[in-house]
Design a protein around this motif. Structure first.
Motif, mmCIF file in Angstrom:
data_model
loop_
_atom_site.group_PDB
_atom_site.id
_atom_site.type_symbol
_atom_site.label_atom_id
_atom_site.label_comp_id
_atom_site.label_asym_id
_atom_site.label_seq_id
_atom_site.Cartn_x
_atom_site.Cartn_y
_atom_site.Cartn_z
ATOM 1 N N ASP A 1 -13.070 4.901 27.063
ATOM 2 C CA ASP A 1 -14.066 3.841 27.257
ATOM 3 C C ASP A 1 -15.171 4.104 26.220
ATOM 4 O OD1 ASP A 1 -16.441 2.545 27.988
ATOM 5 O OD2 ASP A 1 -16.004 2.651 30.122
ATOM 6 N N PRO A 2 -15.237 3.306 25.142
ATOM 7 C CA PRO A 2 -16.180 3.601 24.059
ATOM 8 C C PRO A 2 -17.621 3.706 24.545
ATOM 9 C CG PRO A 2 -14.655 1.904 23.351
ATOM 10 C CD PRO A 2 -14.418 2.108 24.824
ATOM 11 N N TRP A 3 -18.005 2.829 25.453
ATOM 12 C CA TRP A 3 -19.377 2.822 25.935
ATOM 13 C C TRP A 3 -19.690 4.132 26.670
ATOM 14 C CZ3 TRP A 3 -21.966 2.881 30.663
ATOM 15 C CH2 TRP A 3 -23.291 2.432 30.641
ATOM 16 N N LEU A 4 -18.778 4.521 27.592
ATOM 17 C CA LEU A 4 -19.005 5.745 28.362
ATOM 18 C C LEU A 4 -18.951 6.980 27.459
ATOM 19 C CD1 LEU A 4 -19.499 7.033 31.161
ATOM 20 C CD2 LEU A 4 -17.029 6.982 31.549
ATOM 21 N N SER A 5 -17.988 6.996 26.535
ATOM 22 C CA SER A 5 -17.900 8.127 25.604
ATOM 23 C C SER A 5 -19.174 8.267 24.796
ATOM 24 C CB SER A 5 -16.731 7.935 24.629
ATOM 25 O OG SER A 5 -15.525 8.149 25.284
ATOM 26 N N ALA A 6 -19.677 7.144 24.294
ATOM 27 C CA ALA A 6 -20.895 7.187 23.478
ATOM 28 C C ALA A 6 -22.077 7.676 24.303
ATOM 29 C CB ALA A 6 -21.175 5.817 22.878
ATOM 30 N N ARG A 7 -22.168 7.238 25.549
ATOM 31 C CA ARG A 7 -23.266 7.689 26.406
ATOM 32 C C ARG A 7 -23.198 9.184 26.664
ATOM 33 N NH1 ARG A 7 -26.901 3.609 28.332
ATOM 34 N NH2 ARG A 7 -26.233 1.878 27.036
ATOM 35 N N LEU B 1 -18.459 2.926 16.596
ATOM 36 C CA LEU B 1 -17.580 3.834 15.854
ATOM 37 C C LEU B 1 -16.476 4.387 16.771
ATOM 38 C CD1 LEU B 1 -17.484 4.721 12.950
ATOM 39 C CD2 LEU B 1 -19.105 6.549 13.469
ATOM 40 N N VAL B 2 -16.836 4.698 18.020
ATOM 41 C CA VAL B 2 -15.812 5.128 18.990
ATOM 42 C C VAL B 2 -14.808 3.991 19.188
ATOM 43 C CG1 VAL B 2 -15.340 5.867 21.369
ATOM 44 C CG2 VAL B 2 -17.384 6.722 20.195
ATOM 45 N N ALA B 3 -15.314 2.767 19.344
ATOM 46 C CA ALA B 3 -14.431 1.608 19.549
ATOM 47 C C ALA B 3 -13.497 1.435 18.348
ATOM 48 C CB ALA B 3 -15.265 0.349 19.772
ATOM 49 N N GLU B 4 -14.029 1.632 17.142
ATOM 50 C CA GLU B 4 -13.217 1.503 15.929
ATOM 51 C C GLU B 4 -12.108 2.566 15.908
ATOM 52 O OE1 GLU B 4 -15.725 1.347 12.406
ATOM 53 O OE2 GLU B 4 -13.973 1.699 11.107
ATOM 54 N N ALA B 5 -12.467 3.796 16.287
ATOM 55 C CA ALA B 5 -11.483 4.890 16.314
ATOM 56 C C ALA B 5 -10.378 4.607 17.337
ATOM 57 C CB ALA B 5 -12.172 6.219 16.613
#
Lengths: 181, 181
Positions: free
Chosen positions: A136-142, A121-125
């Motif tokens: 960085d979607p992965w880091l943000s999600a973590r 969802l972060v990557a989509e945004a």
């Protein structure tokens, strides 16, 4: 029986909790305890399922499915905080599971699937231009997951002002929490 | 011996780890293991001390003592991330301690003292007008600690790009990590 067992697991650690400990906490004999439950692992699974079912139910809600990705993301974070507050012992159990048994590995895999949904969802945004392109979607999600889940360390029900907590946390992860004046 | 014991504690949980487990992991007999260490609790204390000493050493550094409160806060967060990365097993042990024994309660009290320092630094930055006046220092400090400490769940040494992690995390907690474009 489940709330008592989950409280014991959280206090002693699952591995260190015996059926005797559970029977004692429930105030019944070990043999009558065995009449109620088949074993420790069944209680663990039931406790973990309760937390996971509530978390995954968020993803099925309309506001998590429709609208701009960033709005859906914020909605999910807010509801995730609510679930942590409502189901504190069960989510605590879930977040402390390390993957030492099949049931634990199953729960860890489900947690990862939830976090992966957040990351996509972060990557989509970001792709939609709703979020800054240097995200960085992965880091943000973590970090999101770490921030929200850290509630189990300090949130205690019944303190005043906690009704605003879900929305305040969404604001803080959105705007930063070391924000210059 | 300490790294082996700490790895076992982190994998099995401290309470569930026996001296036999530790001797087996070290590849020696239980009796020769007893010649090396006095007991499980001494190893726990040594592991916790290693993490706590590194964390408290940050607070003694010049950049943590001098300058604007917000700059000192950011410096401490950056260094805290570095300590987590450098001392991952020891900090993991520290963060999983629940306070079931005297040694654990001592470690929990020291962790709280560290977090209290962060909270008072946030309060100082708010008082000085360096941080937004609607900041709740206690909540900010809790979320900061949760975000930084969540690294133990996903950070694994040796991945590329991790040198930038301390500064990136400072930027993300400062500016938000669900930041609109």
């Amino acid at each position: 029986m489940l709330p008592i067992a989950v409280a014991e697991f959280n206090t002693r650690g699952y591995d260190a909790t015996s059926m005797e400990d559970l029977a004692r906490a429930a105030g019944i004999t070990k043999s009558s305890f065995y009449n109620h439950v088949s074993g420790k692992e069944g209680l663990l699974r039931a406790g973990l399922e309760r937390a996971l079912d509530r978390l995954f139910a968020i993803l099925e809600e309309r506001q998590a499915q429709e609208g701009a990705a960033l709005d859906r993301l914020r909605y999910i974070i807010e509801q995730q905080v609510r679930v942590l507050m409502d189901e504190l012992p069960y989510v605590t159990l879930l977040l402390r599971v390390r993957g030492n048994t099949d049931v634990e590995r199953w729960a860890v895999a489900r947690r990862r699937a939830f976090d992966a949904t957040i990351a996509s969802l972060v990557a989509e945004a970001v792709d939609n231009g709703e979020m800054s392109s240097d995200t960085d979607p992965w880091l943000s999600a973590r970090l999101l997951s770490g921030t929200v889940n850290s509630l189990i360390e300090w949130y205690r029900p019944g303190r005043s002002g906690t009704e605003q907590l879900p929305k305040r946390i969404v604001a803080m992860v959105s705007d930063g929490f070391v924000r210059p004046a």
